[in-house]
Scaffold this motif. Structure first.
Motif, PDB file in Angstrom:
ATOM      1  N   GLN A  15      20.325-107.931  83.343  1.00  0.00           N
ATOM      2  CA  GLN A  15      20.558-109.071  82.447  1.00  0.00           C
ATOM      3  C   GLN A  15      19.457-109.176  81.397  1.00  0.00           C
ATOM      4  OE1 GLN A  15      23.451-110.950  82.338  1.00  0.00           O
ATOM      5  NE2 GLN A  15      22.502-111.389  80.361  1.00  0.00           N
ATOM      6  N   ASP A  16      18.221-108.904  81.783  1.00  0.00           N
ATOM      7  CA  ASP A  16      17.118-108.926  80.825  1.00  0.00           C
ATOM      8  C   ASP A  16      17.328-107.868  79.740  1.00  0.00           C
ATOM      9  OD1 ASP A  16      15.929-110.993  82.224  1.00  0.00           O
ATOM     10  OD2 ASP A  16      14.361-109.738  83.119  1.00  0.00           O
ATOM     11  N   VAL A  17      17.800-106.682  80.113  1.00  0.00           N
ATOM     12  CA  VAL A  17      18.091-105.636  79.134  1.00  0.00           C
ATOM     13  C   VAL A  17      19.183-106.104  78.178  1.00  0.00           C
ATOM     14  CG1 VAL A  17      19.088-103.318  78.831  1.00  0.00           C
ATOM     15  CG2 VAL A  17      17.306-103.706  80.549  1.00  0.00           C
ATOM     16  N   LEU A  18      20.262-106.641  78.709  1.00  0.00           N
ATOM     17  CA  LEU A  18      21.364-107.104  77.862  1.00  0.00           C
ATOM     18  C   LEU A  18      20.914-108.235  76.930  1.00  0.00           C
ATOM     19  CD1 LEU A  18      24.264-106.957  80.466  1.00  0.00           C
ATOM     20  CD2 LEU A  18      23.855-105.382  78.550  1.00  0.00           C
ATOM     21  N   ASP A  19      20.072-109.129  77.439  1.00  0.00           N
ATOM     22  CA  ASP A  19      19.547-110.214  76.601  1.00  0.00           C
ATOM     23  C   ASP A  19      18.707-109.664  75.458  1.00  0.00           C
ATOM     24  OD1 ASP A  19      20.803-112.037  78.282  1.00  0.00           O
ATOM     25  OD2 ASP A  19      18.947-112.628  79.314  1.00  0.00           O
ATOM     26  N   ARG A  20      17.890-108.675  75.747  1.00  0.00           N
ATOM     27  CA  ARG A  20      17.047-108.077  74.702  1.00  0.00           C
ATOM     28  C   ARG A  20      17.893-107.336  73.673  1.00  0.00           C
ATOM     29  NH1 ARG A  20      11.782-105.249  76.910  1.00  0.00           N
ATOM     30  NH2 ARG A  20      11.272-105.389  74.705  1.00  0.00           N
ATOM     31  N   LEU A  21      18.918-106.629  74.123  1.00  0.00           N
ATOM     32  CA  LEU A  21      19.792-105.932  73.186  1.00  0.00           C
ATOM     33  C   LEU A  21      20.492-106.922  72.251  1.00  0.00           C
ATOM     34  CD1 LEU A  21      21.271-103.229  75.559  1.00  0.00           C
ATOM     35  CD2 LEU A  21      19.802-102.805  73.574  1.00  0.00           C
ATOM     36  N   ALA A  22      20.814-108.090  72.747  1.00  0.00           N
ATOM     37  CA  ALA A  22      21.445-109.111  71.912  1.00  0.00           C
ATOM     38  C   ALA A  22      20.440-109.770  70.969  1.00  0.00           C
ATOM     39  CB  ALA A  22      22.109-110.169  72.792  1.00  0.00           C
ATOM     40  N   ARG A  23      19.213-109.932  71.409  1.00  0.00           N
ATOM     41  CA  ARG A  23      18.211-110.720  70.675  1.00  0.00           C
ATOM     42  C   ARG A  23      17.385-109.901  69.682  1.00  0.00           C
ATOM     43  NH1 ARG A  23      15.483-111.972  74.932  1.00  0.00           N
ATOM     44  NH2 ARG A  23      13.817-110.479  74.666  1.00  0.00           N
ATOM     45  N   GLU A  24      16.929-108.737  70.092  1.00  0.00           N
ATOM     46  CA  GLU A  24      16.007-107.974  69.248  1.00  0.00           C
ATOM     47  C   GLU A  24      16.744-107.307  68.095  1.00  0.00           C
ATOM     48  OE1 GLU A  24      12.933-105.745  71.123  1.00  0.00           O
ATOM     49  OE2 GLU A  24      12.880-107.106  72.839  1.00  0.00           O
ATOM     50  N   VAL A  25      16.026-107.061  67.016  1.00  0.00           N
ATOM     51  CA  VAL A  25      16.596-106.478  65.807  1.00  0.00           C
ATOM     52  C   VAL A  25      16.164-105.025  65.633  1.00  0.00           C
ATOM     53  CG1 VAL A  25      16.702-106.664  63.281  1.00  0.00           C
ATOM     54  CG2 VAL A  25      16.688-108.730  64.693  1.00  0.00           C
ATOM     55  N   ASP A  26      14.953-104.680  66.056  1.00  0.00           N
ATOM     56  CA  ASP A  26      14.405-103.336  65.877  1.00  0.00           C
ATOM     57  C   ASP A  26      14.410-102.564  67.188  1.00  0.00           C
ATOM     58  OD1 ASP A  26      13.529-103.742  63.124  1.00  0.00           O
ATOM     59  OD2 ASP A  26      12.054-105.104  63.998  1.00  0.00           O
ATOM     60  N   ILE A  27      14.684-101.271  67.070  1.00  0.00           N
ATOM     61  CA  ILE A  27      14.651-100.383  68.224  1.00  0.00           C
ATOM     62  C   ILE A  27      14.012 -99.065  67.786  1.00  0.00           C
ATOM     63  CG2 ILE A  27      16.947 -99.338  67.878  1.00  0.00           C
ATOM     64  CD1 ILE A  27      17.330 -99.752  70.989  1.00  0.00           C
ATOM     65  N   TRP A  28      13.213 -98.463  68.663  1.00  0.00           N
ATOM     66  CA  TRP A  28      12.646 -97.149  68.390  1.00  0.00           C
ATOM     67  C   TRP A  28      13.709 -96.100  68.667  1.00  0.00           C
ATOM     68  CZ3 TRP A  28       8.351 -96.306  65.807  1.00  0.00           C
ATOM     69  CH2 TRP A  28       7.381 -97.299  65.762  1.00  0.00           C
ATOM     70  N   VAL A  29      13.877 -95.162  67.727  1.00  0.00           N
ATOM     71  CA  VAL A  29      14.880 -94.109  67.838  1.00  0.00           C
ATOM     72  C   VAL A  29      14.159 -92.768  67.832  1.00  0.00           C
ATOM     73  CG1 VAL A  29      16.932 -93.079  66.796  1.00  0.00           C
ATOM     74  CG2 VAL A  29      16.542 -95.555  66.613  1.00  0.00           C
ATOM     75  N   ALA A  30      14.253 -92.038  68.933  1.00  0.00           N
ATOM     76  CA  ALA A  30      13.641 -90.716  69.054  1.00  0.00           C
ATOM     77  C   ALA A  30      14.744 -89.663  69.056  1.00  0.00           C
ATOM     78  CB  ALA A  30      12.818 -90.611  70.335  1.00  0.00           C
TER      79      ALA A  30
END
Length: 152
Positions: A15-30
């Protein structure tokens, strides 16, 4: 500094992961090219229909690597609150991007890459594996998704 908090149960981590995916705007892409040369950049993203949607120029290293290699590792957080996502990438031209995904991206970021003069491509990254942990005490049980299916 030792963390004395008890590890989060697996369902709470998910649930914490899903909440962060909904809330955060930036993600590191490797990504990596065919010769294995790595590339790591932050991009805006939206979590939509169980996938991460990114936009970048198709001619830059990240765009080429996503298109040609079809794989990415994505990361949220800092070293004491980590989410790692390994996924398969699918490429869409700006006009071929699913309207619902493009609309969700616009709603979250306030930017519509389809309106830019320079060409942009849309990339859907479907998670295959997800790991999440808060510091060393949560390393056990960090695998929340394997082979594209949630384990919790």
């Amino acid at each position: 500094m030792e963390n004395t908090a008890p590890p989060r149960p697996p369902a709470r981590r998910r649930q914490d992961v899903l909440d962060r995916l909904a809330r955060e705007v930036d993600i590191w892409v490797a990504t990596a090219d065919a010769d294995g040369l790595p590339c790591l950049v932050p991009l805006w993203f939206v979590w939509h229909e169980e996938s991460i949607w990114l936009w970048t120029r198709p001619t830059n290293p990240t765009g080429r690597n996503l298109r040609d290699g079809g794989r990415a590792r994505l990361a949220l957080g800092h070293t004491r609150d980590v989410v790692l996502i390994d996924g398969e990438a699918e490429t869409f031209g700006a006009r071929e991007a699913p309207p619902a995904a493009a609309g969700a991206f616009l709603a979250k970021t306030g930017w519509d890459p389809r309106e830019e003069r320079a060409p942009y491509a849309c990339f859907r990254v479907r998670p295959l594996a997800v790991q999440a942990w808060h510091e060393q005490h949560e390393l056990k049980g960090r695998h929340l998704m394997r082979d594209g299916s949630w384990t919790v």
